[in-house]
Write a protein that holds these residues in place. Structure first.
Motif, PDB file in Angstrom:
ATOM      1  N   ALA A 102       0.816  -1.207   0.000  1.00  0.00           N
ATOM      2  CA  ALA A 102       0.000   0.000   0.000  1.00  0.00           C
ATOM      3  C   ALA A 102       0.852   1.261   0.000  1.00  0.00           C
ATOM      4  N   CYS A 103       2.030   1.178   0.613  1.00  0.00           N
ATOM      5  CA  CYS A 103       2.908   2.352   0.705  1.00  0.00           C
ATOM      6  C   CYS A 103       3.714   2.594  -0.568  1.00  0.00           C
ATOM      7  N   GLY A 104       3.559   1.729  -1.563  1.00  0.00           N
ATOM      8  CA  GLY A 104       4.205   1.989  -2.844  1.00  0.00           C
ATOM      9  C   GLY A 104       5.100   0.891  -3.377  1.00  0.00           C
ATOM     10  N   MET A 105       5.284  -0.188  -2.627  1.00  0.00           N
ATOM     11  CA  MET A 105       6.138  -1.285  -3.083  1.00  0.00           C
ATOM     12  C   MET A 105       5.318  -2.218  -3.970  1.00  0.00           C
ATOM     13  N   ILE A 169       5.949   8.233   1.052  1.00  0.00           N
ATOM     14  CA  ILE A 169       5.468   6.951   0.552  1.00  0.00           C
ATOM     15  C   ILE A 169       4.876   7.159  -0.842  1.00  0.00           C
ATOM     16  N   GLY A 170       4.469   6.097  -1.471  1.00  0.00           N
ATOM     17  CA  GLY A 170       3.973   6.195  -2.835  1.00  0.00           C
ATOM     18  C   GLY A 170       5.109   6.544  -3.777  1.00  0.00           C
ATOM     19  N   GLU A 171       4.935   7.556  -4.581  1.00  0.00           N
ATOM     20  CA  GLU A 171       5.961   7.969  -5.523  1.00  0.00           C
ATOM     21  C   GLU A 171       7.175   8.584  -4.829  1.00  0.00           C
ATOM     22  N   GLY A 177      12.737   4.477  -6.912  1.00  0.00           N
ATOM     23  CA  GLY A 177      12.507   3.214  -7.611  1.00  0.00           C
ATOM     24  C   GLY A 177      13.497   3.053  -8.743  1.00  0.00           C
ATOM     25  N   LEU A 178      13.879   1.821  -9.026  1.00  0.00           N
ATOM     26  CA  LEU A 178      14.808   1.513 -10.105  1.00  0.00           C
ATOM     27  C   LEU A 178      14.081   0.704 -11.169  1.00  0.00           C
ATOM     28  N   THR A 189      12.211  -2.025  -0.243  1.00  0.00           N
ATOM     29  CA  THR A 189      11.579  -3.344  -0.064  1.00  0.00           C
ATOM     30  C   THR A 189      12.558  -4.357   0.521  1.00  0.00           C
ATOM     31  N   LEU A 190      13.843  -4.092   0.396  1.00  0.00           N
ATOM     32  CA  LEU A 190      14.849  -5.025   0.903  1.00  0.00           C
ATOM     33  C   LEU A 190      14.767  -5.198   2.421  1.00  0.00           C
TER      34      LEU A 190
END
Length: 208
Positions: A102-105, A169-171, A177-178, A189-190
């Protein structure tokens, strides 16, 4: 032949110990946290993330209390262990993963890591259930955990809550993001991958 005795209505509930009700409180809080997470996705209101984090914390309190009550009442049972594991999967496995999503992952690699995290949590609980007697060394109490307990995922929830408080969060998710092979991967996310890997490790964690 003797006929089987008819079972009383709600006989399963009648067999619950006091500690089992605390375990069910854990499960209910985890489920409510999932509802709050979905509400955030629908509304975009950060308050729902804070509610979800608070509910996971409440689930953690119930998780601690059910063990203490079971030892106090000396009512440890196989059913209680199974209930505890199922509740923990909801509150500390599925719910944190859903919060991360929900937070963007939401990239393909993010989903793989989130799925890995949940699988590690389930595996960790299964291993504990089948080795609890061995780890207790013949006593009523397990001396140590093998791998970090699944409730430690609350740390990940705290990280996500802090990010939400800062509006990152989100964008705007930390570290961005890669693009890898035409799919998006968010390095944050790691933390889920690390948390899951520690759960299935062979590290001995003393049980207090």
């Amino acid at each position: 032949m003797n006929s089987a005795k008819p079972r009383k209505p709600f006989s399963m509930i009648r067999e619950f110990h006091l500690a089992d009700w605390f375990t069910l409180g854990n499960a209910v809080c985890g489920t409510a946290a999932l509802f709050s997470t979905i509400s955030y996705v629908q509304s975009g209101d950060f308050q729902h993330i804070y509610f979800a984090a608070a509910l996971v914390f409440a689930a953690l309190i119930f998780d601690v209390l059910d063990g203490r009550v079971a030892r106090w009442r000396q009512t440890d049972s196989a059913m209680g262990r199974e209930l505890d594991s199922l509740a923990d999967v909801i509150s500390f496995g599925v719910t944190p993963a859903m919060l991360g999503y929900a937070c963007g992952m939401q990239g393909l690699y993010d989903r793989i890591i989130l799925g890995y995290f949940v699988a590690c949590g389930v595996s960790r609980l299964a291993r504990y259930n089948v080795t609890a007697e061995e780890l207790s060394a013949g006593t009523a109490k397990v001396k140590y955990f093998e791998g970090t307990p699944i409730p430690t995922s609350f740390i990940v929830v705290c990280v996500l809550t802090l990010a939400a408080l800062l509006g990152d969060i989100g964008e705007d998710l930390w570290f961005g993001g890669l693009s890898v092979a035409a799919h998006v991967f968010h390095p944050l996310t790691l933390i889920f991958g690390l948390s899951g890997s520690l759960m299935i490790s062979r590290f001995h964690i003393p049980k207090l």
